[in-house]
Design a protein around this motif. Structure first.
Motif, short mmCIF file in Angstrom:
data_model
loop_
_atom_site.label_atom_id
_atom_site.label_comp_id
_atom_site.label_asym_id
_atom_site.label_seq_id
_atom_site.Cartn_x
_atom_site.Cartn_y
_atom_site.Cartn_z
N VAL A 131 9.23 -29.78 2.72
CA VAL A 131 7.93 -29.21 2.36
C VAL A 131 7.32 -30.21 3.69
CG1 VAL A 131 5.52 -29.47 1.48
CG2 VAL A 131 7.64 -28.32 0.52
N LYS A 132 6.68 -29.71 4.79
CA LYS A 132 5.68 -30.29 5.55
C LYS A 132 4.47 -30.75 4.97
CE LYS A 132 7.37 -28.07 9.55
NZ LYS A 132 7.79 -27.27 11.07
N THR A 148 -1.59 -30.23 0.39
CA THR A 148 -2.87 -31.50 0.04
C THR A 148 -2.35 -32.06 -0.40
OG1 THR A 148 -3.27 -30.51 -2.94
CG2 THR A 148 -4.52 -29.30 -0.77
N ASP A 149 -3.36 -33.81 -0.74
CA ASP A 149 -3.10 -35.08 -0.35
C ASP A 149 -2.31 -35.37 -1.79
OD1 ASP A 149 -3.44 -35.95 1.72
OD2 ASP A 149 -5.37 -36.89 1.35
N ALA A 186 2.40 -35.87 -6.36
CA ALA A 186 2.69 -34.61 -6.69
C ALA A 186 4.97 -34.59 -6.76
CB ALA A 186 2.44 -33.92 -7.00
N MET A 187 4.52 -34.62 -5.58
CA MET A 187 6.15 -33.83 -5.60
C MET A 187 7.11 -35.89 -5.26
SD MET A 187 5.33 -31.64 -1.72
CE MET A 187 4.95 -29.58 -2.42
N LEU A 188 6.00 -36.52 -3.83
CA LEU A 188 6.52 -38.11 -3.56
C LEU A 188 6.97 -38.76 -5.61
CD1 LEU A 188 4.57 -39.23 -1.35
CD2 LEU A 188 7.23 -38.18 -0.88
N ALA A 189 5.91 -38.23 -6.46
CA ALA A 189 5.95 -38.98 -7.38
C ALA A 189 7.45 -37.82 -8.22
CB ALA A 189 4.99 -38.67 -8.15
N SER A 190 8.10 -37.29 -7.89
CA SER A 190 8.93 -36.12 -8.74
C SER A 190 10.47 -36.64 -8.34
CB SER A 190 8.63 -34.54 -8.36
OG SER A 190 8.62 -33.99 -7.29
#
Length: 477
Positions: A166-167, A172-173, A178-182
């Motif tokens: 995902v770019k 959205t921020d 949420a992606m980084l936290a996963s």
């Protein structure tokens, strides 16, 4: 605000014939059957032959399938399809339920009937998709099959979020956080997130049929693919009727429907929203060995809707196998990046001609309503946009013999952009009854023999018509 209207003095005969057919449809009332659309094509074509299938019924629950979303049903699908094949063919029934599975390998004489209320969920466990060449095993696949179908009102979910990069610029921020936290992995410049433990583009296609004959997709929904969603390649007599294709708008390489080097194709009443091209024609091969044929030919696309996508109707970028006899009609494009998009580059190009686009309605197009671009370059996730590679020599794109009529667009950044190569300009493009409102108008670069007839372009900025050379476009007020 400036408006430009043109009337063309001369108009190619075949284009005029296509226009006559369009007028016949509009005066005859609603002509919407697949047969009528094929008959209206400005080239001879019959309806693609449908699969010939027996009526035997093979319920996946009879082979051990459990529809609770927890049990892995890969073996049950395989056993049901094998039993169907051994009996000479029929319907493999997926009843209402949540069916977790790994890859499904189709077979000849089989209709995978995913009934309304059934949701096939492909597992996110990557170990279930062993390598096939340079890619993992596709989610649904088959090669050199005949008489094969996927039908019903159910849903196939590809679990693509477990595979796709995902770019950051596309979400959205809140989504990015949420992606980084996963978990997952970031690219070196922290602009691309990967769901796995390494930044590597290794993803399966969702629906991949190669070299098959008499293929039908009807009424099913395909969503959340790891990569391209529906990708038939080198198939003959292919029908897509009333299917729905959905990938998230940020789905990298999330093409909706890619028709690759196929012949005798009908896309009828399909709906697409995708993270990349919506409905795309591709073709690879050596057309120079047979200049009167093409790897992709005899295609009718009718009554389709495309929402978010890089392009509504797209050609390319791979066109080196040649294309001809494509008819696109009665389609709506809403909010796509580009409406009608024709793209390739030196190194990927071939001869594309006999393309007829008629009765297209567009609104809120992000960039060009109509674009021809021979400098297209892939930008994979994580690639540095400042380090673009030079186009490879050879395989020159040749775009000619396009007839674009009855196209209406309200709202675009640019109306029309035509960009060819110095050694091979875009040429022989015919516009008739085109009405576009956009921020800027029509531009050309390395384009010639562009004909405008009954064209209206309304611009917010600059002149409606700005050709590179005055004689690129042949018009009479």
């Amino acid at each position: 605000m400036k408006t430009l209207c043109f009337v063309l003095a001369c108009f190619l005969l075949t284009g005029a014939r296509a226009q006559d057919k369009s007028e016949a449809r509009s005066t005859a009332g609603d002509v919407r059957s697949a047969q009528d659309y094929v008959r209206a094509a400005p080239f001879p074509m019959a309806l693609p032959a449908l699969p010939e299938l027996r009526q035997g019924i093979f319920l996946i629950t009879d082979f051990g399938a459990i529809g609770d979303g927890q049990a892995l049903n890969t073996a049950a699908f395989s056993k049901a399809i094998a039993a169907c094949t051994q009996a000479g063919g029929g319907r493999v029934i997926v009843p209402p339920g949540l069916w977790l599975t790994g890859p499904i390998r189709l077979a000849s004489n089989v209709n995978l009937e995913v009934q309304r209320g059934a949701l096939i969920q492909f597992t996110r466990d990557r170990t279930q998709y062993p390598p096939q060449g340079s890619n993992p095993t596709p989610l649904v696949y088959g090669e050199n099959l005949h008489d094969v179908a996927i039908t019903g009102g159910g849903i196939l979910d590809g679990g693509g979020d477990a595979w796709r990069p995902v770019k950051k610029e596309k979400v959205t921020d809140a989504q990015w956080k949420a992606m980084l936290a996963s978990g997952g992995t970031l690219s070196n410049n922290n602009t691309v997130w990967w769901p796995g433990t390494e930044a590597k583009d290794y993803r399966p296609y969702m629906i991949n049929l190669v070299g098959c004959t008499r293929v039908l997709f009807k009424d099913v929904t395909f969503r959340n693919s790891p990569k391209f969603v529906v990708d038939p390649n080198k198939c003959t007599d292919l029908t897509l009727d009333g299917i729905n294709v959905f990938n998230e708008y940020y789905a990298q390489n999330g093409d909706g429907i890619d028709i690759s080097a196929c012949k005798n194709v009908l896309l009828y009443h399909c709906n697409v929203s995708a993270g990349d091209d919506g409905i795309c024609m591709k073709s690879s091969g050596d057309w120079m060995t047979a200049p009167d044929s093409a790897a992709l030919e005899n295609v009718v696309i009718a009554g389709c809707h495309v929402y978010h996508a890089h392009g509504g109707f797209v050609i390319g970028s791979n066109t080196d196998g040649g294309m001809r006899r494509i008819f696109v009609t009665d389609c709506d494009y809403v909010g796509t990046d580009i409406g009608i998009r024709v793209k390739s580059n030196a190194g990927r190009g071939g001869l594309v001609r006999e393309v007829y686009v008629d009765n297209i309605f567009m609104t809120d197009i992000v960039h060009e309503a109509i674009s021809f671009n021979t400098y297209y370059e892939d930008m994979p996730a994580g690639a540095d946009p400042n380090k673009r590679t030079a186009p490879k020599p050879g395989k020159t794109p040749i775009f000619t013999g396009f007839h674009i009529s009855n196209v209406y667009c309200r709202g675009a950044a640019q109306a029309i952009a035509l960009t060819g190569l110095p050694e091979m300009p875009v040429h022989g493009i015919y516009f008739d009854r085109v009405r576009i409102s956009a921020r800027t108008g029509l531009t050309t670069k390395d384009a010639r023999d562009i004909f405008l007839r009954r064209v209206s372009i309304t611009t917010e900025q600059g002149v409606p018509l700005k050709p590179e050379h005055p004689d690129d476009i042949r018009v009479v007020e």
